[in-house]
Design an enzyme around this catalytic site. Sequence first.
Site, PDB file in Angstrom:
ATOM      1  N   GLY A  51     -10.145   5.736  12.221  1.00  0.00           N
ATOM      2  CA  GLY A  51      -9.541   7.010  11.824  1.00  0.00           C
ATOM      3  C   GLY A  51      -9.463   7.172  10.315  1.00  0.00           C
ATOM      4  O   GLY A  51      -9.736   8.252   9.776  1.00  0.00           O
ATOM      5  N   ASN A  80       1.513  11.465  14.781  1.00  0.00           N
ATOM      6  CA  ASN A  80       1.655  10.101  15.292  1.00  0.00           C
ATOM      7  C   ASN A  80       3.099   9.610  15.317  1.00  0.00           C
ATOM      8  O   ASN A  80       3.418   8.666  16.012  1.00  0.00           O
ATOM      9  CB  ASN A  80       0.795   9.126  14.477  1.00  0.00           C
ATOM     10  N   SER A 104     -10.381   7.285  16.716  1.00  0.00           N
ATOM     11  CA  SER A 104     -10.274   5.835  16.563  1.00  0.00           C
ATOM     12  C   SER A 104     -10.107   5.181  17.931  1.00  0.00           C
ATOM     13  O   SER A 104      -9.205   5.549  18.686  1.00  0.00           O
ATOM     14  CB  SER A 104      -9.066   5.548  15.679  1.00  0.00           C
ATOM     15  N   ALA A 105     -10.970   4.206  18.249  1.00  0.00           N
ATOM     16  CA  ALA A 105     -11.001   3.638  19.604  1.00  0.00           C
ATOM     17  C   ALA A 105      -9.726   2.908  20.004  1.00  0.00           C
ATOM     18  O   ALA A 105      -9.345   2.913  21.170  1.00  0.00           O
ATOM     19  CB  ALA A 105     -12.183   2.672  19.719  1.00  0.00           C
ATOM     20  N   HIS A 106      -9.041   2.289  19.017  1.00  0.00           N
ATOM     21  CA  HIS A 106      -7.901   1.440  19.413  1.00  0.00           C
ATOM     22  C   HIS A 106      -6.681   2.237  19.855  1.00  0.00           C
ATOM     23  O   HIS A 106      -5.694   1.670  20.298  1.00  0.00           O
ATOM     24  CB  HIS A 106      -7.554   0.426  18.311  1.00  0.00           C
ATOM     25  N   THR A 127     -24.891  -2.235   8.631  1.00  0.00           N
ATOM     26  CA  THR A 127     -25.352  -2.550   9.993  1.00  0.00           C
ATOM     27  C   THR A 127     -24.289  -2.124  10.997  1.00  0.00           C
ATOM     28  O   THR A 127     -23.109  -2.411  10.822  1.00  0.00           O
ATOM     29  CB  THR A 127     -25.643  -4.068  10.102  1.00  0.00           C
ATOM     30  N   CYS A 168       2.006   1.566   9.594  1.00  0.00           N
ATOM     31  CA  CYS A 168       1.927   1.124   8.209  1.00  0.00           C
ATOM     32  C   CYS A 168       3.237   1.329   7.471  1.00  0.00           C
ATOM     33  O   CYS A 168       3.483   0.712   6.456  1.00  0.00           O
ATOM     34  CB  CYS A 168       0.786   1.819   7.479  1.00  0.00           C
TER      35      CYS A 168
HETATM   36  C1  LIG Z   1      -2.909  10.236  13.161  1.00  0.00           C
HETATM   37  C2  LIG Z   1      -3.597   9.017  12.668  1.00  0.00           C
HETATM   38  N1  LIG Z   1      -4.615   9.143  11.797  1.00  0.00           N
HETATM   39  C3  LIG Z   1      -5.290   8.088  11.339  1.00  0.00           C
HETATM   40  C4  LIG Z   1      -4.951   6.818  11.728  1.00  0.00           C
HETATM   41  C5  LIG Z   1      -5.733   5.658  11.185  1.00  0.00           C
HETATM   42  O1  LIG Z   1      -6.628   5.182  12.140  1.00  0.00           O
HETATM   43  P1  LIG Z   1      -7.302   3.732  11.992  1.00  0.00           P
HETATM   44  O2  LIG Z   1      -6.222   2.745  12.273  1.00  0.00           O
HETATM   45  O3  LIG Z   1      -8.351   3.697  13.039  1.00  0.00           O
HETATM   46  O4  LIG Z   1      -7.844   3.628  10.631  1.00  0.00           O
HETATM   47  C6  LIG Z   1      -3.899   6.625  12.620  1.00  0.00           C
HETATM   48  C7  LIG Z   1      -3.511   5.264  13.077  1.00  0.00           C
HETATM   49  O5  LIG Z   1      -2.534   4.708  12.677  1.00  0.00           O
HETATM   50  C8  LIG Z   1      -3.195   7.758  13.110  1.00  0.00           C
HETATM   51  O6  LIG Z   1      -2.182   7.635  13.953  1.00  0.00           O
END
Ligand SMILES: Cc1ncc(COP(=O)(O)O)c(C=O)c1O
Length: 381
Positions: A70, A152, A200-202, A238, A328
């Site tokens: 992301g 988020n 973002s896959a996770h 790669t 974070c």
């Molecule tokens: C809304 C949002 N954007 C971006 C990100 C960042 O994604 P990534 O952890 O894949 O860099 C996150 C993840 O914390 C998110 O919740």
Amino acid sequence: MRVYFDNAATTPLDANVAKAMYDVMTGYYGNPSSIHQEGRQARTLIEKARKTIAGLLNAAPGEIFFTSGGTESDNTALQCSVRDLGVKTIITSKIEHHAVLHTAELCHEKFGTEIKYVKLLPNGHIDLDNLENLLSQSPDGKTLVSLMHANNEIGNITDIDRVGALCAQHGAYFHSDTVQTIGHFPVDARKAGVHFLSASAHKFNGPKGIGFIYINSSVKVKPLIHGGSQERNMRGGTENIYGITGLAKAMEIACNEMEAQREHISGIKNYMIERLEENIPGISFNGDYNGDSNYTVLNVNFPPGEAAEMMLFSLDIEGIAASGGSACSSGSSVGSHVIKELGATPGATQVRFSFGKYNTKEEVDFTVDKLREILKLAVGV
Ligand SMILES: Cc1ncc(COP(=O)(O)O)c(C=O)c1O
């Protein structure tokens, strides 16, 4: 017992995704750029994954570019629009993820881009009248709107189809950070009229360190990461063939299971709201938690007090993983920029509980009992 209620930070890997990745890890080792058979086999995996993802988004395969996740996708959308599309103004909101906010600030410092922040309504939703007003002051083709689909931290959902329509009306580019919704809500790139989407896959039971950016075919930008000619010259390096396979598999599973998971996870969120209201005096919730909200996120205010201040640590000791906001910012003393913008309840402690497909209602019961113990309220009353 451990309870994992931090699915907005990241989700556990689905076993079927792990299996698909393992098969690639053990069966494929060619460099996808090589022209020999081993290389061609690896390339085929990538193109198959791209096609799967494009199909699930109503996009063309040529509009999907793999990234590290992301953050990189958000960086690409903002920095490349300013550098390559002549964008002079970014309209965003103060409750975006830092991957957008800090990148917008960088664009301001590096290119002199003007940043305008759209007003928020009291429940944390984007004030769309104010957005329209800001758009009408901006000349056509020089503005990028960057607004996330679901927040988020508080879960609020923005109507991206409406934002897309407003951007089209005013000739603005539109980027939406859909990191918290892809795999959980249907996202139709054509219908939303977006130019860029980040994923973002996770966040949907896929692997960490892999994601993609959707770039509408009408938009011509240059790479953010320079090097080889991978990703049709859009991202050097790669390709992460294991991650890409896992991403496509996770998205396929998430989209196929979407309705069932939505029902299951919403049930858990609603049950948590109900049990908290019954059991914790003075509790309240942030954002539009029972309205236009992501069913995976519940942001709770605990009334002021010593026990509330230590809440995240106490929960962890009791076996419950939750968070103070985004991953974070949790653990840091700065507090959440999102809660600050919403006007936090003075002295209250915020905890984000975020749910996923492996959670159960029993885990909610366990958590509520532990919360009563932590807050020194009698158990089982
Ligand atoms: C809304 C949002 N954007 C971006 C990100 C960042 O994604 P990534 O952890 O894949 O860099 C996150 C993840 O914390 C998110 O919740």
